[in-house]
Design a protein around this motif. Structure first.
Motif, PDB file in Angstrom:
ATOM      1  N   GLY A  88      50.091   0.870  22.490  1.00  0.00           N
ATOM      2  CA  GLY A  88      49.856  -0.530  22.151  1.00  0.00           C
ATOM      3  C   GLY A  88      48.780  -0.690  21.097  1.00  0.00           C
ATOM      4  N   ARG A  89      47.689   0.028  21.245  1.00  0.00           N
ATOM      5  CA  ARG A  89      46.599  -0.051  20.266  1.00  0.00           C
ATOM      6  C   ARG A  89      47.043   0.461  18.901  1.00  0.00           C
ATOM      7  NH1 ARG A  89      41.031   0.566  21.140  1.00  0.00           N
ATOM      8  NH2 ARG A  89      40.263  -0.641  22.919  1.00  0.00           N
ATOM      9  N   ALA A  90      47.824   1.566  18.897  1.00  0.00           N
ATOM     10  CA  ALA A  90      48.279   2.134  17.627  1.00  0.00           C
ATOM     11  C   ALA A  90      49.185   1.175  16.872  1.00  0.00           C
ATOM     12  CB  ALA A  90      48.999   3.458  17.881  1.00  0.00           C
ATOM     13  N   ILE A  91      50.098   0.516  17.595  1.00  0.00           N
ATOM     14  CA  ILE A  91      51.013  -0.420  16.946  1.00  0.00           C
ATOM     15  C   ILE A  91      50.287  -1.707  16.544  1.00  0.00           C
ATOM     16  CG2 ILE A  91      53.020  -1.910  17.370  1.00  0.00           C
ATOM     17  CD1 ILE A  91      54.162   0.356  19.082  1.00  0.00           C
ATOM     18  N   ALA A  92      49.320  -2.119  17.339  1.00  0.00           N
ATOM     19  CA  ALA A  92      48.624  -3.386  17.088  1.00  0.00           C
ATOM     20  C   ALA A  92      47.941  -3.401  15.722  1.00  0.00           C
ATOM     21  CB  ALA A  92      47.594  -3.637  18.184  1.00  0.00           C
ATOM     22  N   GLY A  93      47.289  -2.300  15.356  1.00  0.00           N
ATOM     23  CA  GLY A  93      46.515  -2.297  14.119  1.00  0.00           C
ATOM     24  C   GLY A  93      45.298  -3.195  14.235  1.00  0.00           C
ATOM     25  N   ASN A  94      44.643  -3.397  13.117  1.00  0.00           N
ATOM     26  CA  ASN A  94      43.402  -4.179  13.128  1.00  0.00           C
ATOM     27  C   ASN A  94      43.553  -5.594  12.610  1.00  0.00           C
ATOM     28  OD1 ASN A  94      41.819  -2.006  14.105  1.00  0.00           O
ATOM     29  ND2 ASN A  94      41.741  -1.140  12.035  1.00  0.00           N
ATOM     30  N   GLY A 140      39.810  -8.828  19.495  1.00  0.00           N
ATOM     31  CA  GLY A 140      40.622  -8.147  18.512  1.00  0.00           C
ATOM     32  C   GLY A 140      41.952  -7.769  19.140  1.00  0.00           C
ATOM     33  N   ARG A 141      42.865  -7.262  18.336  1.00  0.00           N
ATOM     34  CA  ARG A 141      44.189  -6.920  18.859  1.00  0.00           C
ATOM     35  C   ARG A 141      44.114  -5.818  19.914  1.00  0.00           C
ATOM     36  NH1 ARG A 141      47.714  -6.631  13.237  1.00  0.00           N
ATOM     37  NH2 ARG A 141      47.705  -8.884  12.762  1.00  0.00           N
ATOM     38  N   ALA A 142      43.315  -4.803  19.667  1.00  0.00           N
ATOM     39  CA  ALA A 142      43.216  -3.692  20.613  1.00  0.00           C
ATOM     40  C   ALA A 142      42.659  -4.172  21.952  1.00  0.00           C
ATOM     41  CB  ALA A 142      42.338  -2.581  20.042  1.00  0.00           C
ATOM     42  N   ALA A 143      41.659  -5.034  21.897  1.00  0.00           N
ATOM     43  CA  ALA A 143      41.085  -5.562  23.139  1.00  0.00           C
ATOM     44  C   ALA A 143      42.095  -6.431  23.880  1.00  0.00           C
ATOM     45  CB  ALA A 143      39.812  -6.359  22.837  1.00  0.00           C
ATOM     46  N   TRP A 144      42.915  -7.162  23.136  1.00  0.00           N
ATOM     47  CA  TRP A 144      43.963  -7.968  23.775  1.00  0.00           C
ATOM     48  C   TRP A 144      44.956  -7.048  24.495  1.00  0.00           C
ATOM     49  CZ3 TRP A 144      49.253  -8.308  23.655  1.00  0.00           C
ATOM     50  CH2 TRP A 144      49.818  -9.444  24.262  1.00  0.00           C
ATOM     51  N   ASN A 185      45.638  -6.984  28.725  1.00  0.00           N
ATOM     52  CA  ASN A 185      46.983  -7.196  29.245  1.00  0.00           C
ATOM     53  C   ASN A 185      47.524  -5.961  29.961  1.00  0.00           C
ATOM     54  OD1 ASN A 185      48.401  -9.947  28.458  1.00  0.00           O
ATOM     55  ND2 ASN A 185      46.908  -9.459  26.867  1.00  0.00           N
ATOM     56  N   VAL A 186      47.106  -4.778  29.542  1.00  0.00           N
ATOM     57  CA  VAL A 186      47.447  -3.571  30.291  1.00  0.00           C
ATOM     58  C   VAL A 186      46.864  -3.652  31.693  1.00  0.00           C
ATOM     59  CG1 VAL A 186      46.879  -1.111  30.518  1.00  0.00           C
ATOM     60  CG2 VAL A 186      47.834  -1.977  28.376  1.00  0.00           C
ATOM     61  N   GLU A 187      45.605  -4.064  31.793  1.00  0.00           N
ATOM     62  CA  GLU A 187      44.971  -4.165  33.102  1.00  0.00           C
ATOM     63  C   GLU A 187      45.625  -5.237  33.966  1.00  0.00           C
ATOM     64  OE1 GLU A 187      42.818  -2.073  34.541  1.00  0.00           O
ATOM     65  OE2 GLU A 187      43.246  -0.944  32.723  1.00  0.00           O
ATOM     66  N   LEU A 236      53.564  -4.555  24.022  1.00  0.00           N
ATOM     67  CA  LEU A 236      52.246  -5.178  23.873  1.00  0.00           C
ATOM     68  C   LEU A 236      51.724  -5.040  22.453  1.00  0.00           C
ATOM     69  CD1 LEU A 236      50.460  -4.200  27.217  1.00  0.00           C
ATOM     70  CD2 LEU A 236      51.440  -6.404  26.589  1.00  0.00           C
ATOM     71  N   GLY A 237      51.986  -3.897  21.822  1.00  0.00           N
ATOM     72  CA  GLY A 237      51.543  -3.723  20.447  1.00  0.00           C
ATOM     73  C   GLY A 237      52.179  -4.723  19.507  1.00  0.00           C
ATOM     74  N   TYR A 238      53.468  -4.949  19.696  1.00  0.00           N
ATOM     75  CA  TYR A 238      54.168  -5.919  18.851  1.00  0.00           C
ATOM     76  C   TYR A 238      53.635  -7.331  19.082  1.00  0.00           C
ATOM     77  CZ  TYR A 238      57.893  -8.981  17.192  1.00  0.00           C
ATOM     78  OH  TYR A 238      58.582  -9.988  16.561  1.00  0.00           O
ATOM     79  N   ILE A 239      53.525  -7.726  20.345  1.00  0.00           N
ATOM     80  CA  ILE A 239      53.081  -9.084  20.653  1.00  0.00           C
ATOM     81  C   ILE A 239      51.640  -9.300  20.200  1.00  0.00           C
ATOM     82  CG2 ILE A 239      52.645 -10.732  22.526  1.00  0.00           C
ATOM     83  CD1 ILE A 239      54.994  -9.530  24.008  1.00  0.00           C
ATOM     84  N   SER A 240      50.820  -8.243  20.257  1.00  0.00           N
ATOM     85  CA  SER A 240      49.414  -8.385  19.858  1.00  0.00           C
ATOM     86  C   SER A 240      49.259  -8.784  18.402  1.00  0.00           C
ATOM     87  CB  SER A 240      48.664  -7.068  20.103  1.00  0.00           C
ATOM     88  OG  SER A 240      48.994  -6.095  19.120  1.00  0.00           O
ATOM     89  N   GLN A 241      50.285  -8.527  17.594  1.00  0.00           N
ATOM     90  CA  GLN A 241      50.248  -8.915  16.181  1.00  0.00           C
ATOM     91  C   GLN A 241      50.617 -10.379  15.982  1.00  0.00           C
ATOM     92  OE1 GLN A 241      52.939  -6.289  14.172  1.00  0.00           O
ATOM     93  NE2 GLN A 241      51.817  -4.441  14.710  1.00  0.00           N
ATOM     94  N   LYS A 242      51.206 -11.010  17.017  1.00  0.00           N
ATOM     95  CA  LYS A 242      51.737 -12.365  16.887  1.00  0.00           C
ATOM     96  C   LYS A 242      50.903 -13.414  17.613  1.00  0.00           C
ATOM     97  CE  LYS A 242      55.315 -10.509  14.890  1.00  0.00           C
ATOM     98  NZ  LYS A 242      55.532 -10.656  13.426  1.00  0.00           N
TER      99      LYS A 242
END
Length: 357
Positions: A17-23, A69-73, A77-79, A114-120
């Protein structure tokens, strides 16, 4: 004491998720600090405006507000998902055993999602169902900044507009005692319907064959999640879809109603958001269909139209009948026929009412 069985490799979900999310777009530290401060102020303003507009009064103190940030989001959501799925792991562990490959596969899928949604996502109200704490309001700072820059939006107005939507959700759940339990019950019903056996796999494959013989139109109307649902899960999904259409539609109804009075550039904001959704490419639309994200967008539209029609017929008093008791929630059919819902939930006039006594 043995640890709770896990159905998902959550470390994989988090890393993917973090890798796909980006910054997201670069934001200077000073600007990030201003955004955090501004959102906290907007939440306070939105709380006052939403209470006045809806006549809903929270019965609990609200939880925290955070700009992530996206990674924190992805992390939060993982938790949240881990807490919700823990009871399911306890129930299914004897059937599936310690299958590391399966946990990795599910972790990968959740991470991609989650990575995809974190960008939106711009904002979120997290119910924190697994903990019982008051929910928290989150804003994803990089996505907010990206939307502002891409559409040349007024940052102050746009951030208040987003805050109105998430604070409306917070107000719903803090002012309506049964609403949180209703969501929890539906999630429990959905998870209870999960089956891991050969018979279930046969049913799913039969559904795939049925869609294959029905032609391309059937595939376009379906999504991968629905294919593998049991009958019990489909019933829970229908009820959840109806409830979320109410929650999301009411959020948009209030957000736009308040914004029309309080935010000078409101029309520009609404047009920009509609334009952005309309310009989504074909491949991305296909992916949204695959993961059922398109249902969420439909929930906004159907639910908001329902509340617009109810308000036009009976004002805010009629709108708030939705929250009187669980039995007043509209069905999927009633969401598209607001007058039939009003007829069902509006008390019959008494003789004294008719005489004005």
């Amino acid at each position: 004491m043995p640890s709770t069985p896990e159905l998902v490799d959550w470390s994989v979900a988090r890393r993917v998720g973090r890798a796909i999310a980006g910054n997201g777009p670069p934001v200077a530290r000073s600007e990030a600090e201003r955004i955090v401060k501004e959102f906290h102020g907007h939440v306070e303003t939105a709380d006052r405006l939403v209470r006045a507009y809806t006549n809903l009064e929270p019965m609990r103190e609200p939880g925290d507000t955070a700009v992530l940030g996206r990674a924190a989001w992805v992390d939060v959501n993982v938790e949240a998902m881990r807490g919700l799925l823990r009871p399911l792991g306890e129930r299914l562990a004897p059937k599936i055993g310690n299958r590391r490959s399966g946990r990795l596969a599910v972790g990968l899928q959740i991470g991609i999602l989650l990575g995809y949604i974190s960008q939106k996502v711009l904002g979120q109200y997290d119910l924190l169902l697994a903990t019982g704490e008051p929910g928290r309001v989150y804003f994803v700072g990089p996505n907010v900044v990206a939307a502002e820059r891409r559409n040349r939006l007024d940052p102050h107005d746009f951030r208040l507009w987003i805050a109105l939507h998430e604070v409306t959700h917070r107000t719903q759940f803090l002012a309506v005692p049964w609403l949180r339990d209703r969501v929890a019950d539906l999630i429990e019903q959905y998870l209870a319907g999960i089956k891991v056996d050969r018979e279930r796999l046969k049913e799913a494959m039969a559904r795939v064959k049925e869609l294959a013989t029905a032609g391309p139109d059937a595939w376009r109307r379906a999504n991968i999640i629905e294919i593998f649902l049991t009958g019990e899960q489909r019933e829970a999904i229908d009820r959840m879809q109806s409830l979320m259409s109410v929650v999301e539609g009411h959020g948009n109804f209030v957000m736009d109603g308040v914004a029309a009075e309080e935010i000078p550039t409101y029309q520009n904001l609404r047009e920009a958001l509609n334009r952005q959704r309309a310009e989504t490419g074909g491949a991305e639309r296909a992916f949204q269909k695959l993961i059922a994200l398109d249902l969420k967008y439909e929930q906004y539209a159907v639910g908001q139209q329902f509340f617009d029609e109810v308000a036009a017929e009976g004002g805010m008093a009629a709108v708030n009948r939705v929250w009187d008791k669980p039995e007043n929630l509209p069905t999927l059919d009633e969401l598209r026929d607001a007058k039939s819902w009003l007829q069902r939930v509006t008390p019959e006039p008494t003789l004294f009412d008719e005489q004005g006594s």
